[in-house]
Motif scaffolding. Structure first.
Motif, PDB file in Angstrom:
ATOM      1  N   THR A 110       1.735   3.013   8.352  1.00  0.00           N
ATOM      2  CA  THR A 110       1.659   1.892   7.419  1.00  0.00           C
ATOM      3  C   THR A 110       1.385   0.634   8.229  1.00  0.00           C
ATOM      4  OG1 THR A 110       4.006   1.296   7.525  1.00  0.00           O
ATOM      5  CG2 THR A 110       3.382   2.957   5.904  1.00  0.00           C
ATOM      6  N   ARG A 150      10.918   8.624   3.692  1.00  0.00           N
ATOM      7  CA  ARG A 150       9.993   8.997   2.621  1.00  0.00           C
ATOM      8  C   ARG A 150       9.988  10.522   2.480  1.00  0.00           C
ATOM      9  NH1 ARG A 150       4.758   5.825   4.731  1.00  0.00           N
ATOM     10  NH2 ARG A 150       5.679   6.586   6.700  1.00  0.00           N
ATOM     11  N   ASP A 201       3.439   9.126   7.717  1.00  0.00           N
ATOM     12  CA  ASP A 201       2.159   8.435   7.576  1.00  0.00           C
ATOM     13  C   ASP A 201       2.261   7.008   8.096  1.00  0.00           C
ATOM     14  OD1 ASP A 201       1.169  10.694   6.402  1.00  0.00           O
ATOM     15  OD2 ASP A 201       1.051   9.863   4.366  1.00  0.00           O
ATOM     16  N   ASP A 245       0.812  -1.216   0.000  1.00  0.00           N
ATOM     17  CA  ASP A 245       0.000   0.000   0.000  1.00  0.00           C
ATOM     18  C   ASP A 245       0.848   1.271   0.000  1.00  0.00           C
ATOM     19  OD1 ASP A 245      -2.393  -1.413   0.024  1.00  0.00           O
ATOM     20  OD2 ASP A 245      -2.398  -1.572   2.212  1.00  0.00           O
ATOM     21  N   CYS A 246       2.170   1.103   0.102  1.00  0.00           N
ATOM     22  CA  CYS A 246       3.043   2.276   0.143  1.00  0.00           C
ATOM     23  C   CYS A 246       4.187   2.183  -0.864  1.00  0.00           C
ATOM     24  CB  CYS A 246       3.606   2.464   1.556  1.00  0.00           C
ATOM     25  SG  CYS A 246       4.679   3.919   1.734  1.00  0.00           S
ATOM     26  N   CYS A 255       7.532  -0.444   5.449  1.00  0.00           N
ATOM     27  CA  CYS A 255       7.933   0.382   4.308  1.00  0.00           C
ATOM     28  C   CYS A 255       9.442   0.337   4.178  1.00  0.00           C
ATOM     29  CB  CYS A 255       7.454   1.818   4.506  1.00  0.00           C
ATOM     30  SG  CYS A 255       8.069   2.941   3.240  1.00  0.00           S
ATOM     31  N   HIS A 260       7.208   5.920  -3.143  1.00  0.00           N
ATOM     32  CA  HIS A 260       6.277   5.540  -2.082  1.00  0.00           C
ATOM     33  C   HIS A 260       4.979   6.320  -2.218  1.00  0.00           C
ATOM     34  CE1 HIS A 260       9.404   3.231  -0.030  1.00  0.00           C
ATOM     35  NE2 HIS A 260      10.213   4.200  -0.428  1.00  0.00           N
ATOM     36  N   GLN A 261       3.881   5.631  -1.988  1.00  0.00           N
ATOM     37  CA  GLN A 261       2.559   6.227  -2.085  1.00  0.00           C
ATOM     38  C   GLN A 261       2.276   7.187  -0.930  1.00  0.00           C
ATOM     39  OE1 GLN A 261       1.344   5.700  -5.271  1.00  0.00           O
ATOM     40  NE2 GLN A 261      -0.587   4.878  -4.482  1.00  0.00           N
ATOM     41  N   ARG A 262       2.814   6.887   0.228  1.00  0.00           N
ATOM     42  CA  ARG A 262       2.527   7.669   1.423  1.00  0.00           C
ATOM     43  C   ARG A 262       3.718   8.541   1.786  1.00  0.00           C
ATOM     44  NH1 ARG A 262      -0.606   3.044   5.054  1.00  0.00           N
ATOM     45  NH2 ARG A 262      -2.285   2.700   3.558  1.00  0.00           N
TER      46      ARG A 262
END
Length: 202
Positions: free
Chosen positions: A115, A139, A113, A99-100, A119, A107-109
């Motif tokens: 997780t 990130r 944030d 999801d990241c 990550c 990275h998506q986030r």
């Protein structure tokens, strides 16, 4: 920044040598330059300057041998050796958070944030006896460099320390407020000296 890291680490070490020499003895000498280089190459990310400077002052503790008396920051997290950092990162990031984490180190986030999975931009720096780790969040975003708490069952969550410097400064300040008062229960997060002379965080 460098001078502040030097000063706060000297403050921590001075306190430990006076109050808990058994814990002071568990802190390893400065990390060898070749180990720092190997870890930087293995991670493939630009590491925060205060983290590199800290490694230039100590190389963690031998948490597998001295875990009962080993130095820990508040919460009971023992600094990893530089070699263990890259080993733990390789182990934990073997199955990155879908999801990241994205290909190419994206990275998506954003930094800070939460997780659920691990990550790959989280660099483990300390570990607790319960398996939790403290990690520097690399990130992108306003919280780049923030310290995150990660545990397999709960994922990663941000904690108040905005960087390594803040973590060490808070540790030094808590030690400086130490006052032995056996008749008064210590406040949560306060330093306590155990029966074996080691540093414990209440």
């Amino acid at each position: 920044m460098d001078s502040s890291i030097d000063a706060v680490w000297q403050q921590i070490m001075a306190w430990l040598r006076i109050h808990t020499p058994v814990t002071a003895a568990t802190i390893r000498p400065p990390a060898p330059a070749e180990q720092i280089k190997a870890t930087r190459n293995a991670l493939g990310m630009q590491l925060p300057r205060d983290l590199l400077w800290w490694w230039g002052l100590m190389d963690g503790v031998d948490d597998e041998h001295d875990y009962r008396t080993a130095f820990a920051v508040p919460g009971g997290y023992m600094p990893l050796t530089v070699a263990r950092v890259r080993d733990e990162w390789a182990r934990l990031s073997r199955y990155p958070d879908d999801d990241c984490c994205r290909p190419g180190g994206h990275h998506q986030r954003a930094a800070g944030d939460a997780t659920f999975g691990y990550c790959s931009a989280l660099i483990p720096i300390c570990r607790g006896l319960d398996g939790a780790v403290l990690a520097v969040d690399l990130r992108t975003g306003a919280n780049h460099g923030r310290i995150m708490n990660w545990m397999a069952q709960a994922g990663a969550h941000s904690i108040p320390w905005v960087n390594i410097t803040a973590m060490l400064t808070d540790t030094a300040q808590r030690l400086d407020r130490y006052h032995p008062a056996p008749e008064t229960p210590p406040r949560p997060g306060s330093p306590v000296i155990g029966d074996d002379g080691s540093l414990i965080w209440s």
